[in-house]
Enzyme design. Structure first.
Site, PDB file in Angstrom:
ATOM      1  N   GLY A  39       5.698  28.621  -4.376  1.00 20.88           N
ATOM      2  CA  GLY A  39       6.084  29.453  -3.236  1.00 20.88           C
ATOM      3  C   GLY A  39       4.928  30.121  -2.528  1.00 20.88           C
ATOM      4  N   CYS A 255      33.854  14.458   8.771  1.00 22.45           N
ATOM      5  CA  CYS A 255      33.069  13.689   9.734  1.00 22.45           C
ATOM      6  C   CYS A 255      33.996  12.718  10.457  1.00 22.45           C
ATOM      7  CB  CYS A 255      31.973  12.934   9.002  1.00 22.45           C
ATOM      8  SG  CYS A 255      31.154  11.696  10.006  1.00 22.45           S
ATOM      9  N   CYS A 258      32.824   8.846   9.210  1.00 18.63           N
ATOM     10  CA  CYS A 258      32.997   8.360   7.836  1.00 18.63           C
ATOM     11  C   CYS A 258      34.007   9.184   7.040  1.00 18.63           C
ATOM     12  CB  CYS A 258      31.663   8.335   7.112  1.00 18.63           C
ATOM     13  SG  CYS A 258      31.034   9.956   6.692  1.00 18.63           S
ATOM     14  N   CYS A 279      28.575  13.777  10.503  1.00 18.14           N
ATOM     15  CA  CYS A 279      27.525  14.030   9.516  1.00 18.14           C
ATOM     16  C   CYS A 279      26.185  14.183  10.222  1.00 18.14           C
ATOM     17  CB  CYS A 279      27.387  12.850   8.547  1.00 18.14           C
ATOM     18  SG  CYS A 279      28.735  12.660   7.412  1.00 18.14           S
ATOM     19  N   CYS A 285      25.924   8.987   6.354  1.00 15.97           N
ATOM     20  CA  CYS A 285      27.112   8.568   7.094  1.00 15.97           C
ATOM     21  C   CYS A 285      27.180   7.041   7.157  1.00 15.97           C
ATOM     22  CB  CYS A 285      27.042   9.161   8.498  1.00 15.97           C
ATOM     23  SG  CYS A 285      28.602   9.232   9.361  1.00 15.97           S
TER      24      CYS A 285
END
Lengths: 301, 198
Positions: A39, A255, A258, A279, A285
């Site tokens: 980090g 979606c 899909c 998506c 997708c």
């Protein structure tokens, strides 16, 4: 990038991966330190790239320092392999790294450079995710001096950032950060996870894949090592929450291509004014669609 | 016109493609502490070649290297084009694992913890010997790795140096062919129960 752009003919002028070996070595040294101090924003000498800063030069320098001839690369921009930033970066890497394969399928890639999304499909420990970062420091909203911010980071002092989140709750009943949600890594440093949606923040936690962040303009490299805790900043009584995709009836939206109900959805307005959802991860997708098609073909036989 | 190099490089260690592969293995070693990386067989033809490969991959004129136990020969010093420094100030320290350290490396500062040294230790054999139990970032639960030729004094000193995160040193352990890395965040215990936390 100019579509007619060609590298100069003299091959001796450019090494594999465009960057010279000294530049790569410096980036590589800093990647190792970034992994060792999870980090922490490790400063490095960001090079000029033949594209504007802000177009992913930080991620690109990481990728060019990492990539080798045995790699398979995927480049994503906002979840899509076909949008302009992804196409240009992929084209540039293909030009400068002969022998490197590119793919759109997440599971085939060994190296994934991405802007604004983490792929839906869970990454493996054999993969590396490189994220492009515009603004690396989450403390910049509360402290303008970098020298002071570095001390605050070192001491793990994020009280002013928490105050900012608290003020949001007081004014709006909600933390108003939609993306770049400050996330604490391994219990010490808080980082800016790049403009990924909140939906992707839990994917940072205990990820099997190494995640590297490159900020070209701000000249910083940082990392979330594999199997490391990543906790979004929150309060005991107000928990962190991700984007809500439920409709008026309380059902999870799906979606329209899909039918996925577990992915991050982009909202569009169709030509007749109807809202449609799709998506954001185009590869996810497409792969779902092709599985459905092949299943339908099997059934019709 | 193509310019021929004045002399052919004697070892693959100096080739960029070899260094790229070596870097990826070193990065993997740091990302998954305690996981064994066997560095490229094509560069194992000469004694001490692994140290040469690590240094060629990581060091150049922009950093400093300390060699208190005289493990780098003169030819390598000239090829590396790096700068000699005392172990107290160097960014990279090359040392023998069987000899107790008699120096204090740079630990970095609160603002710049990345200035903490990277200690590159030569041990006798990785994969056999005293078992070290590791925990921390990069390790799913815990990792046990055996290592011989590493005096406990190194681990004691390491826990002293790494006492105040984010300050500390990061380590690379190597034998003739294998490498493991120990970032400053890794907590190590010896199997018998004696602990060298951080």
């Amino acid at each position: 990038m100019n579509p007619y752009y060609e590298l100069p003919q003299d091959e001796a002028g450019y090494s594999f991966g465009f960057l010279d070996e000294y530049a790569k070595r410096e980036v590589r040294r800093n990647i190792l330190k970034a992994i060792c101090i999870p980090g922490y924003q490790t400063p490095y000498a960001s090079r000029e790239m033949p594209m504007g800063r802000g177009f992913g030069t930080g991620g690109l320098q990481l990728t060019l320092s990492l990539v080798g001839r045995s790699d398979t690369l995927k480049v994503i921009d906002q979840g899509s392999d076909d949008s302009v930033n992804a196409v240009n970066l992929r084209h540039f890497i293909e030009l400068t790294c002969p022998g490197v394969d590119t793919t759109e399928r997440t599971q085939e890639a060994t190296l994934i450079q991405s802007r604004h999304r983490i792929p839906e499909r869970r990454l493996t420990s054999a993969q590396i995710l490189v994220l492009q970062v515009p603004y690396p420091d989450p403390l910049v909203v509360v402290e303008p001096s970098e020298a002071r911010r570095k001390i605050m980071h070192g001491e793990g002092d994020y009280s002013r950032l928490l105050t900012k989140l608290y003020e949001d709750i007081v004014r709006f009943d909600e933390i108003t950060i939609s993306h770049r949600y400050p996330t604490r890594i391994n219990g010490h440093y808080v980082l800016d996870p790049s403009p990924i949606p909140r939906f992707d923040i839990p994917k940072l936690n205990q990820s099997p894949a190494l995640i590297l962040f490159g900020a070209g303009r701000e000249k910083k490299i940082y990392a979330v090592p594999p199997y490391t805790n990543a906790e979004p900043l929150a309060f005991d009584d107000i928990a962190f929450r991700t984007e809500d995709f439920t409709d008026e009836q309380g059902l999870r939206r799906s979606c329209h291509r899909c039918g996925a109900t577990d992915s991050f959805l982009d909202e569009f307005t169709s030509n007749d004014g109807v809202r449609i959802y799709q998506c954001s991860d185009s590869d996810y997708c497409n792969q779902r669609l092709s599985t459905q098609h092949s299943a339908a073909n099997e059934a019709s036989r | 016109m193509k310019i021929e190099p004045i002399c052919k490089p004697q070892s693959a260690v100096w080739e960029p493609a070899v260094q790229q592969k070596a870097f990826r293995q070193l990065m993997n070693a740091f990302a998954f502490p305690g996981s064994l990386e066997t560095l490229l067989p094509e560069v194992q033809e000469r004694e001490n070649n692994l140290l040469r490969l690590i240094l060629a991959t990581l060091t150049d004129g922009a950093v400093t290297v300390a060699d208190p136990h005289h493990m780098i020969d003169d030819h390598d010093w000239s090829k590396l084009e790096t700068n000699r420094e005392t172990p107290e100030k160097a960014r990279f320290i090359v040392a023998r694992g069987d000899t107790a350290p008699i120096f204090s490396p740079a630990l970095g500062s609160l603002e710049c913890p990345e200035m903490g040294a990277t200690v590159i230790l030569n041990v006798t054999y990785i994969g056999r010997g005293e078992a070290l139990v590791m925990r921390g970032p990069g390790i799913q639960s815990e990792k046990v790795i055996a290592c011989s030729g590493l005096t406990p004094a190194w681990l004691n000193k390491r826990s002293e140096w790494n006492g105040a995160f984010p300050l500390g040193v990061d380590m690379i352990l190597f034998d003739t062919a294998r490498v493991i890395a120990i970032p400053r965040t890794t907590r190590i215990k010896i199997k018998e129960g004696q602990s060298w936390d951080m």
